[in-house]
Design an enzyme around this catalytic site. Structure first.
Site, PDB file in Angstrom:
ATOM      1  N   GLU A   1      40.817  36.450  38.983  1.00 37.43           N
ATOM      2  CA  GLU A   1      41.917  35.586  39.466  1.00 37.43           C
ATOM      3  C   GLU A   1      42.432  34.679  38.344  1.00 37.43           C
ATOM      4  O   GLU A   1      42.900  33.566  38.606  1.00 37.43           O
ATOM      5  CB  GLU A   1      41.486  34.738  40.666  1.00 37.43           C
ATOM      6  CG  GLU A   1      41.242  35.522  41.942  1.00 37.43           C
ATOM      7  CD  GLU A   1      42.499  36.171  42.478  1.00 37.43           C
ATOM      8  OE1 GLU A   1      42.564  37.424  42.444  1.00 37.43           O
ATOM      9  OE2 GLU A   1      43.414  35.460  42.928  1.00 37.43           O
TER      10      GLU A   1
ATOM     11  N   GLY B   1      45.121  43.082  31.600  1.00 38.30           N
ATOM     12  CA  GLY B   1      44.241  42.183  32.348  1.00 38.30           C
ATOM     13  C   GLY B   1      44.961  40.867  32.561  1.00 38.30           C
ATOM     14  O   GLY B   1      45.751  40.711  33.499  1.00 38.30           O
TER      15      GLY B   1
ATOM     16  N   PRO C   1      43.660  49.602  32.817  1.00 36.03           N
ATOM     17  CA  PRO C   1      42.970  49.770  31.528  1.00 36.03           C
ATOM     18  C   PRO C   1      43.685  49.043  30.385  1.00 36.03           C
ATOM     19  O   PRO C   1      43.042  48.506  29.501  1.00 36.03           O
ATOM     20  CB  PRO C   1      42.985  51.287  31.319  1.00 36.03           C
ATOM     21  CG  PRO C   1      43.019  51.845  32.703  1.00 36.03           C
ATOM     22  CD  PRO C   1      43.833  50.891  33.518  1.00 36.03           C
TER      23      PRO C   1
ATOM     24  N   GLY D   1      13.290  25.909  33.348  1.00 35.18           N
ATOM     25  CA  GLY D   1      12.454  26.645  32.396  1.00 35.18           C
ATOM     26  C   GLY D   1      12.135  28.049  32.864  1.00 35.18           C
ATOM     27  O   GLY D   1      12.998  28.768  33.376  1.00 35.18           O
TER      28      GLY D   1
HETATM   29  C1  LIG Z   1      33.459  41.959  38.728  1.00 34.89           C
HETATM   30  C2  LIG Z   1      34.933  41.954  38.552  1.00 34.89           C
HETATM   31  C3  LIG Z   1      35.749  41.979  39.651  1.00 34.89           C
HETATM   32  C4  LIG Z   1      37.142  42.007  39.497  1.00 34.89           C
HETATM   33  N1  LIG Z   1      37.933  42.108  40.610  1.00 34.89           N
HETATM   34  C5  LIG Z   1      39.255  42.329  40.446  1.00 34.89           C
HETATM   35  C6  LIG Z   1      40.086  42.644  41.577  1.00 34.89           C
HETATM   36  O1  LIG Z   1      39.644  42.666  42.731  1.00 34.89           O
HETATM   37  N2  LIG Z   1      41.375  42.948  41.340  1.00 34.89           N
HETATM   38  C7  LIG Z   1      41.912  42.944  40.079  1.00 34.89           C
HETATM   39  O2  LIG Z   1      43.091  43.245  39.938  1.00 34.89           O
HETATM   40  N3  LIG Z   1      41.167  42.621  39.001  1.00 34.89           N
HETATM   41  C8  LIG Z   1      39.854  42.331  39.144  1.00 34.89           C
HETATM   42  N4  LIG Z   1      39.079  42.049  38.055  1.00 34.89           N
HETATM   43  C9  LIG Z   1      39.683  41.999  36.738  1.00 34.89           C
HETATM   44  C10 LIG Z   1      39.844  40.577  36.224  1.00 34.89           C
HETATM   45  O3  LIG Z   1      40.830  39.898  36.965  1.00 34.89           O
HETATM   46  C11 LIG Z   1      40.171  40.680  34.723  1.00 34.89           C
HETATM   47  O4  LIG Z   1      38.971  41.064  34.085  1.00 34.89           O
HETATM   48  C12 LIG Z   1      40.683  39.382  34.173  1.00 34.89           C
HETATM   49  O5  LIG Z   1      41.974  39.131  34.635  1.00 34.89           O
HETATM   50  C13 LIG Z   1      40.715  39.391  32.637  1.00 34.89           C
HETATM   51  O6  LIG Z   1      41.349  40.512  32.162  1.00 34.89           O
HETATM   52  P1  LIG Z   1      40.661  41.408  31.028  1.00 34.89           P
HETATM   53  O7  LIG Z   1      39.287  41.710  31.474  1.00 34.89           O
HETATM   54  O8  LIG Z   1      41.575  42.533  30.708  1.00 34.89           O
HETATM   55  O9  LIG Z   1      40.544  40.450  29.778  1.00 34.89           O
HETATM   56  P2  LIG Z   1      41.695  40.080  28.726  1.00 34.89           P
HETATM   57  O10 LIG Z   1      42.935  39.701  29.443  1.00 34.89           O
HETATM   58  O11 LIG Z   1      41.774  41.161  27.716  1.00 34.89           O
HETATM   59  O12 LIG Z   1      41.067  38.766  28.081  1.00 34.89           O
HETATM   60  C14 LIG Z   1      39.981  38.807  27.150  1.00 34.89           C
HETATM   61  C15 LIG Z   1      39.742  37.372  26.691  1.00 34.89           C
HETATM   62  O13 LIG Z   1      40.936  36.866  26.039  1.00 34.89           O
HETATM   63  C16 LIG Z   1      41.370  35.689  26.674  1.00 34.89           C
HETATM   64  N5  LIG Z   1      42.835  35.624  26.671  1.00 34.89           N
HETATM   65  C17 LIG Z   1      43.677  36.569  27.143  1.00 34.89           C
HETATM   66  N6  LIG Z   1      44.959  36.154  26.990  1.00 34.89           N
HETATM   67  C18 LIG Z   1      44.897  34.920  26.426  1.00 34.89           C
HETATM   68  C19 LIG Z   1      45.886  33.970  26.008  1.00 34.89           C
HETATM   69  N7  LIG Z   1      47.182  34.190  26.172  1.00 34.89           N
HETATM   70  N8  LIG Z   1      45.451  32.808  25.462  1.00 34.89           N
HETATM   71  C20 LIG Z   1      44.127  32.550  25.296  1.00 34.89           C
HETATM   72  N9  LIG Z   1      43.154  33.423  25.659  1.00 34.89           N
HETATM   73  C21 LIG Z   1      43.543  34.588  26.208  1.00 34.89           C
HETATM   74  C22 LIG Z   1      40.830  35.758  28.087  1.00 34.89           C
HETATM   75  O14 LIG Z   1      40.723  34.474  28.674  1.00 34.89           O
HETATM   76  C23 LIG Z   1      39.470  36.410  27.851  1.00 34.89           C
HETATM   77  O15 LIG Z   1      38.545  35.441  27.451  1.00 34.89           O
HETATM   78  C24 LIG Z   1      37.716  41.970  38.197  1.00 34.89           C
HETATM   79  C25 LIG Z   1      36.872  41.917  37.076  1.00 34.89           C
HETATM   80  C26 LIG Z   1      35.512  41.919  37.231  1.00 34.89           C
HETATM   81  C27 LIG Z   1      34.646  41.906  35.999  1.00 34.89           C
END
Ligand SMILES: Cc1cc2nc3c(=O)[nH]c(=O)nc-3n(C[C@H](O)[C@H](O)[C@H](O)COP(=O)(O)OP(=O)(O)OC[C@H]3O[C@@H](n4cnc5c(N)ncnc54)[C@H](O)[C@@H]3O)c2cc1C
Length: 405
Positions: free
Chosen positions: A382, A143, A140, A358
């Site tokens: 990933e 990411g 939570p 379209g």
């Molecule tokens: C359908 C689905 C399946 C998934 N499967 C897995 C899984 O099997 N195992 C697992 O562990 N996770 C999984 N995930 C999680 C996924 O890996 C994360 O959502 C992803 O790593 C991004 O993390 P976040 O959602 O917390 O976004 P955040 O890290 O909060 O990022 C939000 C935005 O900010 C940008 N950002 C963040 N840091 C920076 C930076 N330093 N510079 C510039 N931009 C930045 C990001 O690119 C993004 O656009 C899954 C997610 C989904 C939606």
């Protein structure tokens, strides 16, 4: 156009993967998109077939499970090695031409299987053989900044005791085990993060809920809670030592192998969209000439050709990253380049195909709208687009993660 031939030894295998995608995945695409969270029972038979192929040696690397720095693969006489990384990306491209969500639901082909294949020792490889493993990194509060995870693993006798919450675990409900990232000591930073194989049914581990999603609805995405969950110390992948000089190397090594796989998913899905769009354009009377500059063709044809060129760049970068892994060359830079390019191009192509087609593209008459939804995640998990670009920039500029963030 650069036309690289598929290595001869993989041609039969790739053809088989294509047939499976055409006959067993794509026909069920719409059904399981609409019936989110319903287990695609057709995959059991398919998984048995993949197991059979792998056992016979003719299908190593049918999915994510096949990835390893391939000690056993034979180099070609030229010294050129095409191993499990190459066969995995090639077959994943075909399967995702069929359906990305269904590929992600294939038993025993989870991203956790890649982690096991990449870093497990021989005893663990044997013990976790045949296990379907999901990958649990995201929390939570964490990411992209995965070095910041707060799930803890505390040594107690012959076990580790895990506490924390993991979200968005692909195949988290259906898999047999989860590879969990946890810190041995948060004050020691990223070097203290280790991964643990936690079998389902282990007391203290529970699937809390499933998420509804924009795309890949055939794939289940779960929240998993670990509450004093006790796992044998022998389930720690890699070394238990905290070596601050090596930092994140152990757990991060997996990404060099899995990012090309996700790039391959994007390449396969985008190719599906390109093919259907090509046929729709031709049906509508649009002439597409590969031997004429886009500027001398209709706008639709020029758009199509530009997409094809972009697609090809993504395809070649993906092959390069996989080839380097097979040939034991460091490929972190190329793996991130492939993931960044394929993720972005996959999103652009699938959405622009909807645009070109379209109302037909936007409706459920075709799978184009579904592929546009499915491909979005491939530019997020990933490592997001922005994170891949950050990694590429750091590598090219010689900056550390502390210097460029
Ligand atoms: C359908 C689905 C399946 C998934 N499967 C897995 C899984 O099997 N195992 C697992 O562990 N996770 C999984 N995930 C999680 C996924 O890996 C994360 O959502 C992803 O790593 C991004 O993390 P976040 O959602 O917390 O976004 P955040 O890290 O909060 O990022 C939000 C935005 O900010 C940008 N950002 C963040 N840091 C920076 C930076 N330093 N510079 C510039 N931009 C930045 C990001 O690119 C993004 O656009 C899954 C997610 C989904 C939606």
């Amino acid at each position: 156009m650069i036309s690289l031939e598929v290595p001869k030894k993989f041609r039969g295998f790739v053809n088989q993967a294509h047939q499976v995608a055409a006959e067993m995945l794509r026909p069920h695409s719409r059904t399981y998109d609409l019936a989110e969270h319903t287990y695609p029972k057709e995959l059991d038979m398919l998984a048995a077939m993949v197991d059979g192929l792998s056992a016979s040696g003719s299908g190593s690397g049918a999915g994510a499970a096949g990835v390893r720095r391939s000690e056993g693969d034979q180099a070609e006489p030229s010294g050129n090695r095409n191993g499990t990384n190459m066969s995995s990306v090639l077959s994943i491209m075909e399967m995702c031409w069929g359906d990305v969500g269904l590929l992600l639901s294939m038993p025993r082909q989870g991203l956790g299987n890649s982690a096991i294949a990449s870093v497990a020792d021989e005893e663990q490889l044997e013990r976790f053989k045949g296990v379907w493993a999901g990958m649990a990194i995201t929390e939570p509060g964490t990411g992209s900044d995965s070095a910041n995870i707060s799930t803890t693993a505390v040594r107690d006798g012959e076990d580790y005791v895990l506490n924390g919450e993991k979200i968005f675990v692909t195949a988290g409900d259906r898999c047999d085990a989860v590879v969990v990232w946890a810190t041995l000591d948060k004050s020691m930073g990223r070097a203290a993060i280790k991964s643990f194989v936690v079998p389902k049914g282990t007391p203290g581990m529970r699937v809390e809920r499933l998420d509804h999603k924009l795309g890949i609805r055939a794939s289940d995405t779960a929240t998993i809670v670990f509450d004093d969950c006790r796992v044998p110390a022998a389930n720690l992948l890699g070394t238990p030592d905290i070596d601050t000089s090596k930092g994140f190397a152990g757990v991060m090594q997996t990404f060099d192998n899995t990012r090309p796989l996700v790039a391959a998913m994007a390449v396969g899905c985008a190719r599906a969209a390109l093919e259907v769009t090509h046929d729709l354009l031709v049906e509508a009377g649009v002439q597409i000439h590969h031997d004429r500059p886009p500027a001398l063709q209709s706008s639709a044809a020029a758009t199509y050709l530009t997409m094809e060129a972009d697609w090809e760049a993504a395809y070649l970068l993906t092959l390069q990253a996989a080839w380097m892994a097979d040939n034991r060359e460091p490929n972190s830079l190329q793996a991130s380049m492939a993931k960044a390019k394929a993720g972005r191009v996959g999103n652009d192509i699938t959405l622009r195909c909807v645009e070109l087609a379209g109302s037909v593209g936007y409706s459920e008459h075709e799978l184009l709208e579904k592929w546009a939804r499915d491909s979005k995640i491939l530019d997020i998990f990933e490592g997001t687009q922005q994170i891949q670009q950050l990694i590429v920039a750091r590598r090219l500029l010689g900056k550390t993660s502390a210097e460029l963030k």
